[in-house]
Structures are given as structure tokens and as C-alpha cells.
Design a protein around this motif. Structure first.
Motif, PDB file in Angstrom:
ATOM      1  N   GLU A  51       1.716  -0.598   5.815  1.00 61.58           N
ATOM      2  CA  GLU A  51       0.283  -0.846   5.611  1.00 61.58           C
ATOM      3  C   GLU A  51      -0.469   0.446   5.328  1.00 61.58           C
ATOM      4  O   GLU A  51      -1.357   0.493   4.469  1.00 61.58           O
ATOM      5  CB  GLU A  51      -0.313  -1.569   6.826  1.00 61.58           C
ATOM      6  N   GLN A  52      -0.122   1.527   6.045  1.00 60.76           N
ATOM      7  CA  GLN A  52      -0.759   2.815   5.792  1.00 60.76           C
ATOM      8  C   GLN A  52      -0.384   3.347   4.415  1.00 60.76           C
ATOM      9  O   GLN A  52      -1.226   3.872   3.675  1.00 60.76           O
ATOM     10  CB  GLN A  52      -0.350   3.823   6.865  1.00 60.76           C
ATOM     11  N   CYS A  57      -1.859   4.966  -0.794  1.00 56.67           N
ATOM     12  CA  CYS A  57      -1.367   5.031  -2.174  1.00 56.67           C
ATOM     13  C   CYS A  57      -2.409   4.485  -3.139  1.00 56.67           C
ATOM     14  O   CYS A  57      -2.676   5.087  -4.186  1.00 56.67           O
ATOM     15  CB  CYS A  57      -0.067   4.245  -2.282  1.00 56.67           C
ATOM     16  N   ARG A  58      -3.023   3.356  -2.794  1.00 51.94           N
ATOM     17  CA  ARG A  58      -4.052   2.779  -3.669  1.00 51.94           C
ATOM     18  C   ARG A  58      -5.276   3.678  -3.739  1.00 51.94           C
ATOM     19  O   ARG A  58      -5.872   3.859  -4.803  1.00 51.94           O
ATOM     20  CB  ARG A  58      -4.431   1.389  -3.171  1.00 51.94           C
ATOM     21  N   ARG A  59      -5.642   4.253  -2.591  1.00 55.30           N
ATOM     22  CA  ARG A  59      -6.812   5.138  -2.586  1.00 55.30           C
ATOM     23  C   ARG A  59      -6.550   6.390  -3.416  1.00 55.30           C
ATOM     24  O   ARG A  59      -7.409   6.842  -4.193  1.00 55.30           O
ATOM     25  CB  ARG A  59      -7.163   5.541  -1.151  1.00 55.30           C
ATOM     26  N   ALA A  60      -5.328   6.953  -3.286  1.00 56.02           N
ATOM     27  CA  ALA A  60      -5.000   8.157  -4.039  1.00 56.02           C
ATOM     28  C   ALA A  60      -4.948   7.876  -5.535  1.00 56.02           C
ATOM     29  O   ALA A  60      -5.339   8.713  -6.352  1.00 56.02           O
ATOM     30  CB  ALA A  60      -3.655   8.707  -3.569  1.00 56.02           C
ATOM     31  N   ALA A  61      -4.463   6.674  -5.904  1.00 55.34           N
ATOM     32  CA  ALA A  61      -4.378   6.333  -7.324  1.00 55.34           C
ATOM     33  C   ALA A  61      -5.765   6.218  -7.950  1.00 55.34           C
ATOM     34  O   ALA A  61      -5.943   6.463  -9.148  1.00 55.34           O
ATOM     35  CB  ALA A  61      -3.616   5.025  -7.494  1.00 55.34           C
ATOM     36  N   GLN A  62      -6.761   5.853  -7.144  1.00 57.93           N
ATOM     37  CA  GLN A  62      -8.113   5.691  -7.657  1.00 57.93           C
ATOM     38  C   GLN A  62      -8.895   6.999  -7.653  1.00 57.93           C
ATOM     39  O   GLN A  62      -9.921   7.117  -8.312  1.00 57.93           O
ATOM     40  CB  GLN A  62      -8.858   4.656  -6.811  1.00 57.93           C
ATOM     41  N   ASP A  63      -8.408   7.985  -6.893  1.00 54.32           N
ATOM     42  CA  ASP A  63      -9.123   9.245  -6.748  1.00 54.32           C
ATOM     43  C   ASP A  63      -8.546  10.263  -7.719  1.00 54.32           C
ATOM     44  O   ASP A  63      -7.562  10.932  -7.444  1.00 54.32           O
ATOM     45  CB  ASP A  63      -9.004   9.753  -5.308  1.00 54.32           C
ATOM     46  N   ARG A  78       4.471   8.261  -9.090  1.00 55.35           N
ATOM     47  CA  ARG A  78       5.025   7.081  -9.761  1.00 55.35           C
ATOM     48  C   ARG A  78       6.016   6.355  -8.857  1.00 55.35           C
ATOM     49  O   ARG A  78       6.071   5.125  -8.838  1.00 55.35           O
ATOM     50  CB  ARG A  78       5.710   7.510 -11.055  1.00 55.35           C
ATOM     51  N   LYS A  79       6.825   7.107  -8.088  1.00 57.08           N
ATOM     52  CA  LYS A  79       7.818   6.481  -7.217  1.00 57.08           C
ATOM     53  C   LYS A  79       7.150   5.609  -6.156  1.00 57.08           C
ATOM     54  O   LYS A  79       7.609   4.507  -5.855  1.00 57.08           O
ATOM     55  CB  LYS A  79       8.681   7.550  -6.551  1.00 57.08           C
ATOM     56  N   CYS A  80       6.058   6.130  -5.591  1.00 57.93           N
ATOM     57  CA  CYS A  80       5.339   5.365  -4.574  1.00 57.93           C
ATOM     58  C   CYS A  80       4.753   4.092  -5.169  1.00 57.93           C
ATOM     59  O   CYS A  80       4.887   3.002  -4.600  1.00 57.93           O
ATOM     60  CB  CYS A  80       4.242   6.227  -3.956  1.00 57.93           C
ATOM     61  N   GLN A  81       4.098   4.246  -6.313  1.00 62.08           N
ATOM     62  CA  GLN A  81       3.495   3.084  -6.963  1.00 62.08           C
ATOM     63  C   GLN A  81       4.541   2.032  -7.329  1.00 62.08           C
ATOM     64  O   GLN A  81       4.329   0.826  -7.153  1.00 62.08           O
ATOM     65  CB  GLN A  81       2.751   3.536  -8.233  1.00 62.08           C
ATOM     66  N   GLN A  82       5.684   2.487  -7.814  1.00 65.33           N
ATOM     67  CA  GLN A  82       6.736   1.564  -8.223  1.00 65.33           C
ATOM     68  C   GLN A  82       7.307   0.821  -7.020  1.00 65.33           C
ATOM     69  O   GLN A  82       7.521  -0.394  -7.071  1.00 65.33           O
ATOM     70  CB  GLN A  82       7.850   2.315  -8.951  1.00 65.33           C
TER      71      GLN A  82
END
Length: 238
Positions: A51-52, A57-63, A78-82
Motif C-alpha cells: 500500500e505504501q 509510486c503514484r505520487r512520484a510519477a505525478q511529481d 519504470r520497474k516500479c510502475q511495471q
């Protein structure tokens, strides 16, 4: 009689969780997802609890203004997002699988390959019962009981660190359940090598007549086969 393809390892560690009654429908799927998340974190395949990880990851992708901290930069990789995308897809397909058939067992295989993994984690649901919402235990407190039992058992603390590797998921279900995403492995047998941990869920007490019977009483276990998720979850570190 156990489902087809049982190759249980004698003497392997096991954790038993007994609930005082039937649990709400859909809980089996929830336990499978929660155990997978827990195993991935405990065995160093993801750097944070799921959950963390998903949140950061979503917050970092938007920032993207250049002010990210090193942690955020790693979580935006990319590895985290994938991995997150593959996990979310897997969870959706698991939910479909659980809606189509009884699922007596689920396997998570870490490292190696499907026949010879380094570590194997089994969720055994053969004696798990689900009932209607009005008459059954709520899922959330049962999940808390589930994790309390895992923490008390302390099954991960003495393990050596596992390098970043791949994780395979197999689910047992009726051969004619109609699932399309998972791939049937009709002659698969659970590997006898590698470290194995079994988490066995059961329901005790007075079960209401509307509750599903314990899954070990289901007929024609010979018609239950293994299905493999067509994706390898690749872990990552910072």
C-alpha cells in the motif's frame, strides 16, 4: 482425498489460522492477495509494504517538477510502475478466478522456475468456508487475525536475504471453470524442493446452513487442476 497434483513437502513449516465461523463471501480472494503482498515485501522483492509502495509510486510519477527526493525518484522508476501494473492486473484476474470456481490452494513461487523454485508459499483453503454477509464474519477483522498469526509465528525473521527475482502465481480450480487469462497446467505437481511455507485457513464453530461447506468436502477433486498466471512478477530494489 486431496486435489490433483499434490506434492506436499513433509516437515515443511506451516501456519494455521482458524476463524470462529464462516467468513464473508469473497474473503478467500482477499487473503490470497494480502498474502502475496506480504510475501513480496518480507522477501525483499519490493522495498516497501504494497500500500505504501503504490501510494508513493503514484505520487512520484505525478511529481515531475524536479523536487523529488531520492526515494521518490526510485519509486517513479519504470520497474516500479511495471510491477504495480502487473500486480493490479493479477489481482483483478484472481478475483474473477475466485468467482468462477472453488479455489482450494494458491501457490507463490519465488526464484528458480515453476518446477524448481527457491521458495514456495502455499495458501491452503480446503477447510475455509464463506457465507452470506449477514451471518458471517467480516473480512477486515479476519485479515487482522490472519496477520497476527503470521507475526506470532515469525516465519520470515531467520531467512537469509533473497536477491531480487521473479515470482510466479498458480491457482487451483475446476478444469471446466471457464477462466481465460490463467493457463491450465494439467499435469503439474507441487515441487518437493526448495523452502516451502504453508498457510492453512479453516473455519470452526457453528457454521450456518447457508455457508458453503468446507472445500475439502467438495466432490470430484480429480477435476481440479492448476492454472498459472501468464506473467512473472519481477521484483526491484531502490
Amino acid at each position: 482425498m486431496r486435489p490433483q497434483g499434490d506434492g506436499s513437502v513433509l516437515g515443511s513449516p506451516a501456519v494455521a489460522v482458524a476463524f470462529p465461523g464462516a467468513v464473508c463471501r469473497g474473503s478467500g480472494y482477499r487473503f490470497a492477495c494480502e498474502l502475496l503482498k506480504h510475501v513480496l515485501h518480507q522477501r525483499n522483492q519490493i522495498p516497501l509494504p504494497y500500500e505504501q509502495l503504490a501510494y508513493f509510486c503514484r505520487r512520484a510519477a505525478q511529481d515531475r517538477d524536479g523536487t523529488e527526493k531520492p526515494l521518490s525518484l526510485g519509486l517513479a522508476s519504470r520497474k516500479c510502475q511495471q510491477l504495480l501494473a502487473e500486480l493490479e492486473g493479477l489481482f483483478q484476474h484472481l478475483e474473477v478466478m475466485f468467482s468462477l470456481t472453488l479455489v482450494p490452494r494458491v501457490l507463490f513461487l519465488l526464484g528458480g522456475n515453476v518446477m524448481n523454485p527457491k521458495e514456495l508459499y502455499e495458501l491452503n483453503l480446503e477447510e475455509f468456508c464463506e457465507g452470506t454477509a449477514e451471518e458471517s464474519l467480516q473480512t477486515t477483522p479476519c485479515v487482522r487475525q490472519f496477520f497476527h498469526r503470521l507475526f506470532v509465528a515469525d516465519v520470515f525473521s531467520e531467512l537469509k536475504a533473497l536477491p531480487v527475482t521473479g515470482t510466479l502465481v498458480l491457482v487451483q480450480g475446476h478444469r471446466d471453470c471457464g477462466v481465460e487469462w490463467f493457463r491450465p497446467k494439467l499435469n503439474y505437481r507441487v515441487p518437493s524442493r526448495g523452502r516451502k511455507l504453508t498457510v492453512k485457513l479453516s473455519c470452526d464453530g457453528d457454521l450456518h446452513v447457508s455457508a458453503s461447506p468446507p472445500q475439502h468436502t467438495a466432490p470430484a477433486w480429480e477435476d481440479y487442476v492448476w492454472f498459472q498466471a501468464p506473467v512473472t512478477l519481477k521484483g526491484f530494489s531502490e
